[in-house]
Scaffold this active site. Structure first.
Site, PDB file in Angstrom:
ATOM      1  N   TYR A 174     -15.138  -0.092   8.887  1.00 38.08           N
ATOM      2  CA  TYR A 174     -13.697   0.154   9.028  1.00 38.08           C
ATOM      3  C   TYR A 174     -13.265  -0.016  10.491  1.00 38.08           C
ATOM      4  CZ  TYR A 174      -9.469   3.172   8.963  1.00 38.08           C
ATOM      5  OH  TYR A 174      -8.218   3.709   9.095  1.00 38.08           O
TER       6      TYR A 174
ATOM      7  N   ASP B  37      -1.422  -7.219  -5.194  1.00 30.03           N
ATOM      8  CA  ASP B  37      -2.749  -7.261  -4.589  1.00 30.03           C
ATOM      9  C   ASP B  37      -2.577  -7.852  -3.186  1.00 30.03           C
ATOM     10  OD1 ASP B  37      -5.249  -7.889  -3.691  1.00 30.03           O
ATOM     11  OD2 ASP B  37      -5.842  -9.073  -5.441  1.00 30.03           O
TER      12      ASP B  37
ATOM     13  N   GLY C 191       0.840  -1.198   0.000  1.00 28.97           N
ATOM     14  CA  GLY C 191       0.000   0.000   0.000  1.00 28.97           C
ATOM     15  C   GLY C 191       0.874   1.246   0.000  1.00 28.97           C
TER      16      GLY C 191
ATOM     17  N   GLY D 255      -0.420   5.023  -1.265  1.00 30.07           N
ATOM     18  CA  GLY D 255      -1.480   5.779  -0.588  1.00 30.07           C
ATOM     19  C   GLY D 255      -0.919   6.976   0.162  1.00 30.07           C
TER      20      GLY D 255
ATOM     21  N   ASP E 237       2.049  -1.839  -4.424  1.00 33.14           N
ATOM     22  CA  ASP E 237       0.668  -1.352  -4.358  1.00 33.14           C
ATOM     23  C   ASP E 237      -0.096  -1.986  -5.510  1.00 33.14           C
ATOM     24  OD1 ASP E 237      -1.744   0.413  -4.259  1.00 33.14           O
ATOM     25  OD2 ASP E 237      -0.504   1.554  -2.871  1.00 33.14           O
ATOM     26  N   ILE E 238      -1.422  -1.888  -5.456  1.00 32.21           N
ATOM     27  CA  ILE E 238      -2.256  -2.426  -6.530  1.00 32.21           C
ATOM     28  C   ILE E 238      -2.236  -1.500  -7.759  1.00 32.21           C
ATOM     29  CG2 ILE E 238      -4.449  -1.386  -5.759  1.00 32.21           C
ATOM     30  CD1 ILE E 238      -5.292  -4.624  -6.246  1.00 32.21           C
TER      31      ILE E 238
HETATM   32  C1  AKB Z   1     -10.543   7.915   8.188  1.00 29.56           C
HETATM   33  O1  AKB Z   1     -11.044   9.050   8.282  1.00 29.56           O
HETATM   34  O2  AKB Z   1     -11.171   6.915   7.840  1.00 29.56           O
HETATM   35  C2  AKB Z   1      -9.089   7.740   8.561  1.00 29.56           C
HETATM   36  C3  AKB Z   1      -8.914   7.316   9.974  1.00 29.56           C
HETATM   37  C4  AKB Z   1      -9.258   8.239  11.072  1.00 29.56           C
HETATM   38  O3  AKB Z   1      -8.480   6.224  10.223  1.00 29.56           O
HETATM   39  N1  AKB Z   1      -8.371   8.952   8.309  1.00 29.56           N
END
Ligand code: AKB
Length: 313
Positions: free
Chosen positions: A143, A53, A9, A12, A35-36
């Site tokens: 996330y 990947d 990655g 990024g 990175d991809i």
């Molecule tokens: C996000 O906003 O998703 C990221 C984080 C706070 O991990 N920057």
């Protein structure tokens, strides 16, 4: 001989600056970027690069074996706002890439792993101010769930298999070299670009939404510092809290107006407001300070000065 490092990655927002910093420190040839997709010129031209990947175990292992990699920094992830749109893809990327790297370490094919967590591990029930490392988490985003689970897996692999994995919970990161993508804290970068190009900005968060943030130089310094510590100083094997500064959209706008008095901001909150509302406002990072001497350098005023000066060039 210097060690060999792989960054997954690398193209990024964090990966780009981390790769360049590690190349400067350990030598261009010792730091393999992957990175991809391809990244910016300075990254592509300064050292080895591989298309990779991160969800493909065999492909990750091939690169590790080919370059005799010792340390992996796993920076590939789908961030909070995008992950809400593609929950299964986010889970697949965020979790499987971690398992691949942890399993390579468990099988002694690599010796050390850095994996980033986030303030997204916290949720609406978490104390908002001065949030401690160990507290109620209950994340309410895909996330955040992936980061909280990842932290538990890191801790498990350390205890069960002795895997040397190290992690910090990044706040929102502010940088000028590479644009972020798909995060809730991205407004704090977009605002500088818009201030310089249009002198106005439409913010997707409300004016008083206070979030923990950090300037990228501090984040890179913390990442390299935790990786360079002796293993026995790392007492927390899930992830460390990391604090820089905390501010609201209204406060960052005011700091920009000191340089661009005609700058205007308006507020049009969208789905990202709910995500931001579930996160802490400020972070207590006393364990990082104690265990590996962490201390941030940049406040909001210094960050605004750096961002406007560099983006304005
Ligand atoms: C996000 O906003 O998703 C990221 C984080 C706070 O991990 N920057």
């Amino acid at each position: 001989m210097q060690k060999s490092i792989l960054i997954i990655g690398a193209c990024g927002q964090i990966g780009t600056e981390l790769t360049l910093a590690l190349r400067e420190r350990y030598g261009n040839d010792r730091v393999v970027a992957s990175d991809i997709r391809e990244g910016n010129e300075s990254l592509m031209q300064s050292g080895p690069f591989e298309l990779l990947d991160a969800t493909n175990y065999q492909a990750v292992e091939n690169i590790v074996m080919h370059y005799e990699i010792e340390e992996v920094y796993l920076m590939a992830a789908m961030l909070s706002a995008t992950a809400e749109k593609f929950p299964m893809r986010a889970w697949d990327l965020n979790m499987n890439s971690l398992f691949h790297v942890l399993n390579l370490a468990k099988d002694k094919k690599i010796s050390k792993v850095f994996w980033p967590s986030s303030i997204a591990v916290f949720g609406p029930g978490t104390p908002k101010e001065n949030t401690p490392l160990h507290t109620i988490m209950e994340p309410s985003t895909v996330y955040g769930i992936s980061k909280q689970s990842g932290e538990s897996w890191c801790s498990y692999y350390f205890k069960k298999y002795g895997v040397d994995v190290r992690s910090v919970r990044y706040p929102g990161l502010i940088s000028w070299k590479t644009l972020p993508g798909g995060g809730t804290t991205d407004y704090a970068i977009d605002i500088y670009h818009s201030a310089l190009s249009h002198k106005k900005y439409s913010c997707f968060l409300k004016e008083n939404t206070k979030l923990p943030m950090m300037y990228m130089d501090d984040a890179i310094r913390a990442t390299i510092a935790i990786m360079e510590c002796d293993s026995d100083t790392i007492l927390e094997r899930s992830s460390y809290n990391l604090a820089g500064m905390s501010f609201t959209p209204a406060e960052i706008a005011k700091s920009i107006q000191k340089y661009i008095p005609s700058f205007e901001i308006e507020y049009n909150p969208d789905f990202r407001q709910d995500i931001a509302d579930s996160w802490p406002s400020s972070i207590n990072d006393s364990e990082a300070q104690k265990d590996w001497n962490w201390k941030s350098n940049f406040n909001l005023e210094q960050t605004t000065e750096e961002m406007l000066r560099n983006l304005g060039k």
